[in-house]
Write a protein that holds these residues in place. Structure first.
Motif, PDB file in Angstrom:
ATOM      1  N   MET A  23     -10.041  -3.702  11.886  1.00 18.84           N
ATOM      2  CA  MET A  23     -10.474  -4.987  11.367  1.00 18.84           C
ATOM      3  C   MET A  23     -10.096  -5.107   9.903  1.00 18.84           C
ATOM      4  N   ASN A  24      -9.624  -6.271   9.514  1.00 16.55           N
ATOM      5  CA  ASN A  24      -9.192  -6.507   8.142  1.00 16.55           C
ATOM      6  C   ASN A  24     -10.384  -6.877   7.261  1.00 16.55           C
TER       7      ASN A  24
ATOM      8  N   CYS B  96     -12.540 -14.557  -2.657  1.00 15.64           N
ATOM      9  CA  CYS B  96     -12.787 -15.756  -1.844  1.00 15.64           C
ATOM     10  C   CYS B  96     -13.561 -15.475  -0.564  1.00 15.64           C
ATOM     11  N   GLY B  97     -13.654 -14.215  -0.160  1.00 13.23           N
ATOM     12  CA  GLY B  97     -14.416 -13.875   1.029  1.00 13.23           C
ATOM     13  C   GLY B  97     -13.652 -14.017   2.334  1.00 13.23           C
ATOM     14  N   LYS B  98     -12.426 -14.546   2.288  1.00 15.73           N
ATOM     15  CA  LYS B  98     -11.630 -14.703   3.499  1.00 15.73           C
ATOM     16  C   LYS B  98     -10.955 -13.386   3.863  1.00 15.73           C
TER      17      LYS B  98
ATOM     18  N   GLU C 167      -0.736  -9.146   2.359  1.00 17.85           N
ATOM     19  CA  GLU C 167      -1.155  -9.825   1.135  1.00 17.85           C
ATOM     20  C   GLU C 167      -2.272  -9.071   0.411  1.00 17.85           C
ATOM     21  N   LYS C 168      -2.479  -7.816   0.799  1.00 12.91           N
ATOM     22  CA  LYS C 168      -3.620  -7.066   0.284  1.00 12.91           C
ATOM     23  C   LYS C 168      -3.311  -6.333  -1.020  1.00 12.91           C
TER      24      LYS C 168
ATOM     25  N   ASP D  71     -11.989  -0.623  -6.195  1.00 18.02           N
ATOM     26  CA  ASP D  71     -12.791  -0.331  -4.996  1.00 18.02           C
ATOM     27  C   ASP D  71     -13.052  -1.565  -4.146  1.00 18.02           C
ATOM     28  N   LYS D  72     -12.156  -2.540  -4.223  1.00 22.40           N
ATOM     29  CA  LYS D  72     -12.301  -3.772  -3.449  1.00 22.40           C
ATOM     30  C   LYS D  72     -10.941  -4.178  -2.895  1.00 22.40           C
ATOM     31  N   ASN D  73     -10.947  -5.122  -1.971  1.00 22.56           N
ATOM     32  CA  ASN D  73      -9.718  -5.688  -1.421  1.00 22.56           C
ATOM     33  C   ASN D  73      -9.591  -7.128  -1.892  1.00 22.56           C
ATOM     34  N   TRP D  74      -8.359  -7.519  -2.245  1.00 24.86           N
ATOM     35  CA  TRP D  74      -8.105  -8.851  -2.795  1.00 24.86           C
ATOM     36  C   TRP D  74      -6.853  -9.434  -2.156  1.00 24.86           C
TER      37      TRP D  74
END
Length: 132
Positions: free
Chosen positions: A1-2, A8-10, A16-17, A22-25
């Motif tokens: 799961m992505n 933006c929470g999407k 596009e990652k 420590d986060k994904n954008w």
């Protein structure tokens, strides 16, 4: 799961990652908190798990800490551990060339030997004497 984007929470798909702080954008969502300039892995500065450009990176202000005996001891210990004094001495002596330690037993022995050699009268070949 992505994973979801930290901005933006999407959903963030692998193409596009940006995985940073420590986060994904999304690449487009990884921008400065202040001016919204798009950032990348080479030009961002992280503060409090948020991205900033160099111009808007929050300046940290230091608070005054009382010089209690314990704090002074800790400061001294830190300086010893990090060898701040040695680095400072090194930086100050940089460019001045090398200085020799002149009081080691070996150097004293060599100096005495050199003094004895210098005190000897000139040798036959130096004094112009010839043997027939």
């Amino acid at each position: 799961m992505n994973p979801p984007c930290a901005r933006c929470g999407k959903t963030v798909y692998p193409t596009e990652k940006v995985n940073c702080l420590d986060k994904n954008w999304h690449k487009g969502c990884f921008h400065c908190e202040v001016c919204k300039m798009t950032l990348n892995m080479k030009n961002y500065k992280g503060y409090d798990k948020k991205p900033y450009c160099s111009a808007h990176y929050p300046k940290t202000s230091f608070t005054i800490v009382t010089d209690t005996p314990e704090n002074l001891r800790l400061k001294q210990q830190s300086e010893l551990q990090s060898q701040v004094k040695y680095k400072k001495d090194f930086e100050e002596s940089k460019g001045r060339g090398f200085s020799m330690v002149t009081d080691t037993p070996e150097l004293q022995r060599l100096r005495r030997t050199q003094d004895v050699i210098n005190a000897l009268p000139p040798s036959h070949s130096e004094g112009g004497w010839t043997c027939h």
